[in-house]
Write an enzyme that holds these catalytic residues in place. Structure first.
Site, PDB file in Angstrom:
ATOM      1  N   ASP A 119      26.011 -13.028  73.303  1.00 16.91           N
ATOM      2  CA  ASP A 119      25.732 -12.261  74.514  1.00 16.91           C
ATOM      3  C   ASP A 119      26.943 -11.388  74.858  1.00 16.91           C
ATOM      4  O   ASP A 119      28.074 -11.707  74.488  1.00 16.91           O
ATOM      5  CB  ASP A 119      25.531 -13.187  75.725  1.00 16.91           C
ATOM      6  CG  ASP A 119      24.406 -14.162  75.502  1.00 16.91           C
ATOM      7  OD1 ASP A 119      23.471 -13.830  74.763  1.00 16.91           O
ATOM      8  OD2 ASP A 119      24.491 -15.255  76.081  1.00 16.91           O
TER       9      ASP A 119
HETATM   10  N1  URA Z   1      24.391 -19.284  73.512  1.00 19.90           N
HETATM   11  C1  URA Z   1      24.431 -18.467  74.568  1.00 19.90           C
HETATM   12  O1  URA Z   1      23.933 -18.815  75.629  1.00 19.90           O
HETATM   13  N2  URA Z   1      25.029 -17.281  74.426  1.00 19.90           N
HETATM   14  C2  URA Z   1      25.602 -16.871  73.290  1.00 19.90           C
HETATM   15  O2  URA Z   1      26.148 -15.764  73.223  1.00 19.90           O
HETATM   16  C3  URA Z   1      25.557 -17.722  72.195  1.00 19.90           C
HETATM   17  C4  URA Z   1      24.938 -18.931  72.329  1.00 19.90           C
END
Ligand code: URA
Length: 263
Positions: A119
């Site tokens: 993310d």
């Molecule tokens: N889990 C998440 O919530 N975000 C990420 O970027 C990777 C794994």
């Protein structure tokens, strides 16, 4: 016995084109030519799924080479970068909104792509490569290479809440697979998962009532690097690449058994 281990007399099919297999293996760092010759002589090297004889020549661009059933990236021009992604950078090649992307943090040539995604607000290790075969194996639905995250949470989870993370949490897209969860400090957990669902760690932590405040990926299978600073990248070493190939074939359950070309 001949003193030339690559003497082909009577050793089966000879491929006149291409480079000698031991030379290709040595070039990608498997070991000295002699070590690579021994691997071939021991029947541990396959080309396109068939055990290779000494003297086998390969086209490094098209032939699939494996040692002990684990693919070896021999194609010239393949690059594998490990990036420490900072927060605020998106994991896409192009962002229509013009935000900074992970592609802008690594060399532009040759063109590489992220393996999976983090993310925008997640930090930590991300693999980028132009190795399509490895990307395919790592992103296959059965891909189960461990991914380890350090999550700073709102509040500190109880033992029962940690147990819920370990045993599986019902999310809108189904129950999560068993995970490892450890409390490192009040409000800070290490969560190790095998799946790669969208925003999975954040949703799991939301579900136990402790939203994520900061999320860092600290390990992808065998790859970890505590010295890589946010925004920095480096190439994988040959042994890291081998370890990753091994982890990908073990976790996907697709490790091929070698076929013998002749009895
Ligand atoms: N889990 C998440 O919530 N975000 C990420 O970027 C990777 C794994």
């Amino acid at each position: 016995m001949t003193s030339d281990p690559t003497n082909l007399t009577g050793s089966g099919t000879v491929f006149d084109d291409g480079e000698r297999l031991q030379k290709v293996l040595a070039r990608v760092g498997i070991g000295s030519r002699r070590v690579c010759e021994n691997l071939i002589a021991e029947g541990r090297v396959t080309v396109n799924g068939t055990v290779a004889d000494l003297g086998r020549r390969v086209d490094a661009d098209t032939d699939e080479v494996a040692i002990d059933g684990v693919a070896v990236g021999v194609k010239p021009g393949l690059v594998h970068y490990l990036l420490n992604k900072p927060a605020g950078v998106v994991t896409t090649a192009d962002d229509p909104q013009g935000r900074p992307t992970v592609i802008g943090l690594v060399p532009l040539e040759p063109r590489v792509f992220p393996v999976g995604r983090l993310d925008m607000d997640t930090e930590g290790l991300l693999l980028l490569t132009n190795d399509g075969a490895l990307t395919h194996r790592l992103t296959h639905p059965s891909y189960g290479v461990e991914k380890e995250y350090i999550a700073h949470l709102d509040g500190s989870p109880t033992r029962a809440e940690l147990r819920r993370l370990r045993e599986g949490i019902e999310l809108e897209d189904g129950l999560t697979a068993p995970a490892e969860a450890a409390l490192l400090a009040p409000g800070v957990i290490r969560l190790t998962i095998h799946e790669g669902r969208n925003r999975q760690v954040r949703r799991m932590c939301d579900a136990i009532g402790h939203p994520v405040i900061r999320l860092v990926r600290s390990r992808i299978g065998p790859l970890a690097d505590r010295r890589l600073k946010p925004g920095e990248w480096r190439s994988l070493t040959t042994s890291e690449l081998r370890a990753l190939e091994t982890a990908a074939s073990e976790s996907s359950g697709t490790r091929p058994g070698p076929k013998r070309s002749r009895p």
